[in-house]
Design a protein around this motif. Structure first.
Motif, PDB file in Angstrom:
ATOM      1  N   CYS A  28       0.836  -1.195   0.000  1.00 36.31           N
ATOM      2  CA  CYS A  28       0.000   0.000   0.000  1.00 36.31           C
ATOM      3  C   CYS A  28       0.876   1.253   0.000  1.00 36.31           C
ATOM      4  CB  CYS A  28      -0.907   0.040   1.225  1.00 36.31           C
ATOM      5  SG  CYS A  28      -2.239  -1.153   1.171  1.00 36.31           S
ATOM      6  N   LEU A  29       1.886   1.243   0.875  1.00 37.08           N
ATOM      7  CA  LEU A  29       2.764   2.406   0.984  1.00 37.08           C
ATOM      8  C   LEU A  29       3.470   2.703  -0.327  1.00 37.08           C
ATOM      9  CD1 LEU A  29       4.433   2.182   4.498  1.00 37.08           C
ATOM     10  CD2 LEU A  29       2.599   3.688   3.730  1.00 37.08           C
ATOM     11  N   ASP A  30       3.919   1.647  -0.991  1.00 33.82           N
ATOM     12  CA  ASP A  30       4.597   1.859  -2.281  1.00 33.82           C
ATOM     13  C   ASP A  30       3.683   2.586  -3.255  1.00 33.82           C
ATOM     14  OD1 ASP A  30       6.417  -1.305  -2.267  1.00 33.82           O
ATOM     15  OD2 ASP A  30       6.844   0.647  -1.345  1.00 33.82           O
ATOM     16  N   PHE A  31       2.455   2.145  -3.274  1.00 32.33           N
ATOM     17  CA  PHE A  31       1.488   2.770  -4.167  1.00 32.33           C
ATOM     18  C   PHE A  31       1.227   4.219  -3.748  1.00 32.33           C
ATOM     19  CE2 PHE A  31      -2.951   3.928  -4.994  1.00 32.33           C
ATOM     20  CZ  PHE A  31      -2.984   3.807  -6.375  1.00 32.33           C
ATOM     21  N   ILE A  32       1.023   4.416  -2.452  1.00 31.08           N
ATOM     22  CA  ILE A  32       0.712   5.759  -1.947  1.00 31.08           C
ATOM     23  C   ILE A  32       1.873   6.721  -2.211  1.00 31.08           C
ATOM     24  CG2 ILE A  32       0.322   7.079   0.180  1.00 31.08           C
ATOM     25  CD1 ILE A  32      -1.286   4.566   1.178  1.00 31.08           C
ATOM     26  N   ASN A  65       1.999   8.400  -5.334  1.00 31.30           N
ATOM     27  CA  ASN A  65       0.880   9.276  -5.668  1.00 31.30           C
ATOM     28  C   ASN A  65       0.771  10.556  -4.849  1.00 31.30           C
ATOM     29  OD1 ASN A  65      -0.949   7.998  -7.828  1.00 31.30           O
ATOM     30  ND2 ASN A  65      -0.354   6.289  -6.512  1.00 31.30           N
ATOM     31  N   ILE A  66       1.671  10.740  -3.898  1.00 30.04           N
ATOM     32  CA  ILE A  66       1.607  12.010  -3.163  1.00 30.04           C
ATOM     33  C   ILE A  66       2.993  12.631  -2.998  1.00 30.04           C
ATOM     34  CG2 ILE A  66      -0.484  11.416  -1.861  1.00 30.04           C
ATOM     35  CD1 ILE A  66       1.276  10.852   0.539  1.00 30.04           C
ATOM     36  N   GLN A  67       2.995  13.857  -2.528  1.00 29.54           N
ATOM     37  CA  GLN A  67       4.249  14.585  -2.296  1.00 29.54           C
ATOM     38  C   GLN A  67       5.084  13.865  -1.233  1.00 29.54           C
ATOM     39  OE1 GLN A  67       5.232  17.320  -3.888  1.00 29.54           O
ATOM     40  NE2 GLN A  67       3.336  17.375  -5.090  1.00 29.54           N
ATOM     41  N   TRP A  85      -7.281  13.437  10.021  1.00 28.19           N
ATOM     42  CA  TRP A  85      -6.598  14.048   8.889  1.00 28.19           C
ATOM     43  C   TRP A  85      -6.519  13.059   7.720  1.00 28.19           C
ATOM     44  CZ3 TRP A  85      -4.860  19.036   8.191  1.00 28.19           C
ATOM     45  CH2 TRP A  85      -4.115  19.244   7.020  1.00 28.19           C
ATOM     46  N   LEU A  86      -6.143  11.847   8.020  1.00 34.54           N
ATOM     47  CA  LEU A  86      -6.068  10.812   6.983  1.00 34.54           C
ATOM     48  C   LEU A  86      -7.430  10.624   6.313  1.00 34.54           C
ATOM     49  CD1 LEU A  86      -3.973   8.069   8.809  1.00 34.54           C
ATOM     50  CD2 LEU A  86      -3.252   9.356   6.798  1.00 34.54           C
ATOM     51  N   GLU A  87      -8.451  10.566   7.155  1.00 39.88           N
ATOM     52  CA  GLU A  87      -9.792  10.360   6.627  1.00 39.88           C
ATOM     53  C   GLU A  87     -10.219  11.514   5.730  1.00 39.88           C
ATOM     54  OE1 GLU A  87     -12.799   8.009   7.255  1.00 39.88           O
ATOM     55  OE2 GLU A  87     -10.898   7.153   6.690  1.00 39.88           O
ATOM     56  N   GLU A  88      -9.817  12.701   6.147  1.00 39.06           N
ATOM     57  CA  GLU A  88     -10.267  13.844   5.399  1.00 39.06           C
ATOM     58  C   GLU A  88      -9.509  14.020   4.085  1.00 39.06           C
ATOM     59  OE1 GLU A  88     -10.669  17.141   8.050  1.00 39.06           O
ATOM     60  OE2 GLU A  88     -11.217  18.445   6.381  1.00 39.06           O
ATOM     61  N   HIS A  89      -8.211  13.710   4.120  1.00 39.25           N
ATOM     62  CA  HIS A  89      -7.414  14.039   2.946  1.00 39.25           C
ATOM     63  C   HIS A  89      -7.015  12.842   2.102  1.00 39.25           C
ATOM     64  CE1 HIS A  89      -6.922  18.242   4.206  1.00 39.25           C
ATOM     65  NE2 HIS A  89      -6.980  17.722   5.423  1.00 39.25           N
ATOM     66  N   TYR A  90      -6.945  11.693   2.711  1.00 36.82           N
ATOM     67  CA  TYR A  90      -6.376  10.571   1.966  1.00 36.82           C
ATOM     68  C   TYR A  90      -7.297   9.364   1.866  1.00 36.82           C
ATOM     69  CZ  TYR A  90      -2.200  13.384   2.523  1.00 36.82           C
ATOM     70  OH  TYR A  90      -1.314  14.416   2.486  1.00 36.82           O
ATOM     71  N   VAL A  91      -8.569   9.591   2.184  1.00 37.76           N
ATOM     72  CA  VAL A  91      -9.441   8.424   2.241  1.00 37.76           C
ATOM     73  C   VAL A  91      -9.531   7.705   0.888  1.00 37.76           C
ATOM     74  CG1 VAL A  91     -11.628   9.649   1.861  1.00 37.76           C
ATOM     75  CG2 VAL A  91     -11.603   7.558   3.190  1.00 37.76           C
ATOM     76  N   LYS A  92      -9.568   8.502  -0.180  1.00 39.17           N
ATOM     77  CA  LYS A  92      -9.693   7.880  -1.502  1.00 39.17           C
ATOM     78  C   LYS A  92      -8.457   7.074  -1.851  1.00 39.17           C
ATOM     79  CE  LYS A  92     -12.981  10.651  -4.066  1.00 39.17           C
ATOM     80  NZ  LYS A  92     -12.895  12.106  -4.317  1.00 39.17           N
ATOM     81  N   LEU A  93      -7.331   7.715  -1.622  1.00 40.76           N
ATOM     82  CA  LEU A  93      -6.061   7.073  -1.940  1.00 40.76           C
ATOM     83  C   LEU A  93      -5.907   5.767  -1.157  1.00 40.76           C
ATOM     84  CD1 LEU A  93      -3.450   7.526  -3.517  1.00 40.76           C
ATOM     85  CD2 LEU A  93      -2.523   8.703  -1.518  1.00 40.76           C
ATOM     86  N   LEU A  94      -6.244   5.846   0.133  1.00 37.85           N
ATOM     87  CA  LEU A  94      -6.161   4.650   0.966  1.00 37.85           C
ATOM     88  C   LEU A  94      -7.072   3.550   0.438  1.00 37.85           C
ATOM     89  CD1 LEU A  94      -6.027   6.276   4.494  1.00 37.85           C
ATOM     90  CD2 LEU A  94      -4.438   4.538   3.663  1.00 37.85           C
ATOM     91  N   LYS A  95      -8.224   3.988   0.009  1.00 37.04           N
ATOM     92  CA  LYS A  95      -9.188   3.010  -0.469  1.00 37.04           C
ATOM     93  C   LYS A  95      -8.651   2.301  -1.725  1.00 37.04           C
ATOM     94  CE  LYS A  95     -13.957   2.169  -1.156  1.00 37.04           C
ATOM     95  NZ  LYS A  95     -15.291   2.609  -1.409  1.00 37.04           N
ATOM     96  N   VAL A  96      -8.141   3.086  -2.640  1.00 38.94           N
ATOM     97  CA  VAL A  96      -7.617   2.494  -3.874  1.00 38.94           C
ATOM     98  C   VAL A  96      -6.476   1.528  -3.547  1.00 38.94           C
ATOM     99  CG1 VAL A  96      -6.487   2.963  -6.074  1.00 38.94           C
ATOM    100  CG2 VAL A  96      -8.279   4.487  -5.251  1.00 38.94           C
ATOM    101  N   ALA A  97      -5.559   1.996  -2.694  1.00 35.76           N
ATOM    102  CA  ALA A  97      -4.398   1.172  -2.370  1.00 35.76           C
ATOM    103  C   ALA A  97      -4.835  -0.145  -1.736  1.00 35.76           C
ATOM    104  CB  ALA A  97      -3.482   1.935  -1.416  1.00 35.76           C
TER     105      ALA A  97
END
Ligand code: ADP
Ligand code: MG
Length: 474
Positions: free
Chosen positions: A12-16, A19-21, A54-66
Motif C-alpha cells: 500500500c505504501l509503495d502505491f501511496i 501518488n503524493i508529495q 486528517w487521513l480520513e479527510e485528505h487521503y481516504v480515496k487514496l487509501l481506499k484504492v491502495a
C-alpha cells in the motif's frame, strides 16, 4: 505483528508514495504501523485521533484504492489510535470506555453533575452508582414496520431500512440516508428501523434524536464547557438516528462535531441513520466532507405514494381505528390528496371526527368539503413555469429569451433570479430547476442562488428586483 499485515501495508505504501508529495508521505504515512490483518480487514495504528481524522479527510480515496488493490473490493481499514498521553495508556480508543460506564443516561440529562470514577472520562451523562439503566431510545412505538405500508414509492427505502435493522452496522448501507418531501414517512421509517433493532438486539444502544435537538444540546454543551462530554456520549451509541439533518445547514460548529461523532461510530462498525428533506447533492451549506460521508452508504428516496398505496394507507388507518367507511369516500380522498401522507391521514381523521361529532353520516359531499379545506389550506406551490413567466414579464422579455444561452448581463440576471425563486418557492431539486430553466446543471443553479444572495447585499437596484418579484409570488 503478523508478516502479512506488514507486507500488505508495505505494498500500500509503495502505491501511496507514488501518488503524493514526499513531504506529505513522510508526515502522514511513515508514522503508521500495520498491526493486524484478518481476511480483508487491515488494522493500522496511528499516533492520534487528529492524525486519523486528517487521513480520513485528505487521503481516504487514496487509501481506499491502495487497499482495494491489495485486498479486493471488500477491503476494510481499521484505525487503532495510540492513546494520547492524557489518558495514560496505550489502548485503542475504542476500548477506553469501560463497559461498566456504558448506559445510564438519556441525552436530556446533560446537566447532571458528574463524579465519574474514571477521572479521564468526565462523562456528565453517567449517573454514578446506578447500573443497568439504558439510554432512553426516544423511539415512538407507534411508528413501526407493521404499519409502514409498502408501495412502489417507498420500496427501496423500506427494504434498505429492514436490511439495516437486521444487521445494524453490518451492511454497506452505512450511513443510511432516507430523504424525501414533507409528510412522506421519513420520521416514521426512521423510528421503525430503531424499534426493529431494539427488538432484535435488545443489548444495543439505540438513540433517535432530531437534528434540531442535537444542535441545541451541542450549543448547550459549548456554553457549559462540556463539549467533550457531549462527544463522548454520542460515541457510546450503537445505532444513532438523526432526523432532518437539513437542519445542520449553515451550522458549522454542529456539523464539525457531528463529523467527529460520525467518523468514530462508522469506524467502530456502529450504524448511523439519517433523514433529510433533500438528496445530498441538493443540500446547501453543508460541508463537503460531511456530504461525502453521507454518500458513503445508501441514499434512499421516499417518493409521493401512488394511488394504490394511498388507498391502502387510508384503509389501514381506518381499520386500526375500527372505523368503517364506504369505498367511494376512501377513493375520493385518495384521488384528491396526492403528495403528502400526513395530509391524507389528516383528511381522514377529520372526516371521522366530523361524522362522529355531528352524528352525520359520512357522505361524498362531506368528503368533498373536508378535502377542499385540506387542499386549500396547504399552501399552493408556485410552479417553475409560473416563476419563469413572472420573471420574464417583469423584465419585459419572453421566456425563451430568459432560457437562452446568451451571456448578456440583464438576461443572465433574469435567469439567475428565476433560478433563485424556483429554489426558494418550490421543492424542486437544483438539478430539476436547472433542467427546466434552459437545461442547465445543478452547479449552475447553485451558483445563480449564491450570486443573487451576494447581489442582494451589495446592489440596491438588484435588491429592488428581488423585493418586487417576491411580492408577486406571495
Ligand atoms: P416526514 O417525516 O417525511 O415528514 P412522517 O414520517 O412524519 O413524514 O409521516 C407523516 C405521516 O404519514 C405519519 O403519521 C406516518 O405514520 C404516515 N405515513 C408515512 N408513510 C407511511 C406509510 N408508508 N404507511 C403508513 N403511514 C405512513
Ligand atoms: Mg419528519
Amino acid at each position: 505483528m503478523s508478516v502479512s499485515a506488514k507486507s500488505v501495508w508495505k505494498n500500500c505504501l509503495d502505491f501511496i508514495q507514488d501518488n503524493i508529495q514526499p513531504q506529505a508521505f513522510k508526515t502522514w504515512f511513515e508514522p503508521i504501523k500495520p498491526i493486524k490483518l484478518s481476511e480483508n480487514v487491515l488494522s493500522i495504528e496511528v499516533p492520534s485521533k487528529f492524525f486519523y481524522e486528517w487521513l480520513e479527510e485528505h487521503y481516504v480515496k487514496l487509501l481506499k484504492v491502495a487497499l482495494t488493490k491489495e485486498l479486493g473490493e471488500h477491503a476494510k481499514l481499521v484505525y487503532i489510535i495510540k492513546m494520547e498521553n492524557t489518558y495514560g495508556n496505550r489502548e485503542p480508543f475504542t476500548e477506553k470506555i469501560p463497559s461498566a460506564n456504558r448506559g445510564q443516561v438519556s441525552p436530556q440529562e446533560m446537566d447532571v453533575p458528574i463524579k465519574s470514577k474514571n477521572p479521564e472520562l468526565k462523562n456528565p451523562f453517567v449517573i454514578p452508582g446506578i447500573r443497568n439503566i439504558k439510554i432512553e431510545s426516544q423511539l415512538n412505538p407507534n411508528y413501526n414496520f407493521d404499519n409502514f405500508l409498502e408501495g412502489d414509492s417507498n420500496r427501496l427505502a423500506r427494504s434498505a431500512g429492514l436490511a439495516v435493522a437486521n444487521k445494524p452496522g453490518g451492511t454497506s448501507f452505512n450511513p443510511l440516508l432516507i430523504f424525501g418531501g414533507v409528510g412522506l414517512g421519513k420520521t416514521h421509517l426512521a423510528h421503525a428501523i430503531g424499534i426493529e433493532i431494539k427488538d432484535k438486539y435488545p443489548e444495543r444502544t439505540v438513540l433517535y434524536i432530531s437534528a434540531e435537538k442535537f444542535t441545541q444540546q451541542y450549543i448547550e454543551s459549548v456554553k457549559k464547557n462540556t463539549r467533550n462530554d457531549f462527544i463522548h456520549f454520542y460515541q457510546l451509541i450503537d445505532v444513532l438516528i438523526i432526523d432532518d439533518v437539513q437542519f445542520f445547514s449553515g451550522k458549522s460548529g454542529t456539523q464539525d462535531v457531528f463529523f467527529h461523532i460520525f467518523n468514530h461510530l462508522h469506524q467502530n462498525g456502529k450504524q448511523v441513520i439519517l433523514t433529510s428533506d433533500k438528496a445530498p447533492v441538493d443540500m446547501q451549506d453543508i460541508e463537503q466532507r460531511l456530504l461525502s460521508r453521507f454518500k458513503w452508504g445508501l441514499s434512499a428516496e421516499l417518493q409521493s405514494p401512488d394511488y394504490e398505496t394511498r388507498i391502502s394507507i387510508l384503509k389501514n388507518k381506518l381499520y386500526r381505528d375500527g372505523v368503517e367507511m364506504p369505498d367511494d369516500i376512501i377513493e375520493y380522498v385518495a384521488k384528491h390528496i396526492k403528495t403528502n401522507i400526513r395530509e391524507l391521514e389528516g383528511a381522514i381523521i377529520s372526516l371521522i371526527a366530523q361524522s362522529s361529532f355531528n352524528k352525520k353520516e359520512v357522505t361524498l359531499d362531506l368528503a368533498r368539503q373536508v378535502v377542499e379545506k385540506f387542499v386549500k389550506n396547504t399552501k399552493r406551490e408556485v410552479s417553475i413555469d409560473y416563476i419563469q413567466k413572472v420573471v420574464s414579464d417583469y423584465f419585459e422579455m419572453d421566456v425563451a429569451t430568459l432560457q437562452s444561452k446568451t451571456r448578456k448581463r440583464h438576461i443572465v440576471q433574469a435567469r439567475q433570479l428565476a433560478m433563485f425563486f424556483a429554489k426558494k418557492f418550490t421543492k424542486a431539486s437544483l438539478a430539476s430547476i436547472g433542467s427546466q430553466i434552459g437545461k442547465r446543471d445543478h452547479a449552475t443553479v447553485l451558483h445563480a442562488c449564491k450570486t443573487v444572495d451576494n447581489l442582494a447585499e451589495t446592489d440596491k437596484q438588484f435588491r429592488k428586483y428581488i423585493e418586487d418579484l417576491t411580492k408577486k409570488f406571495s
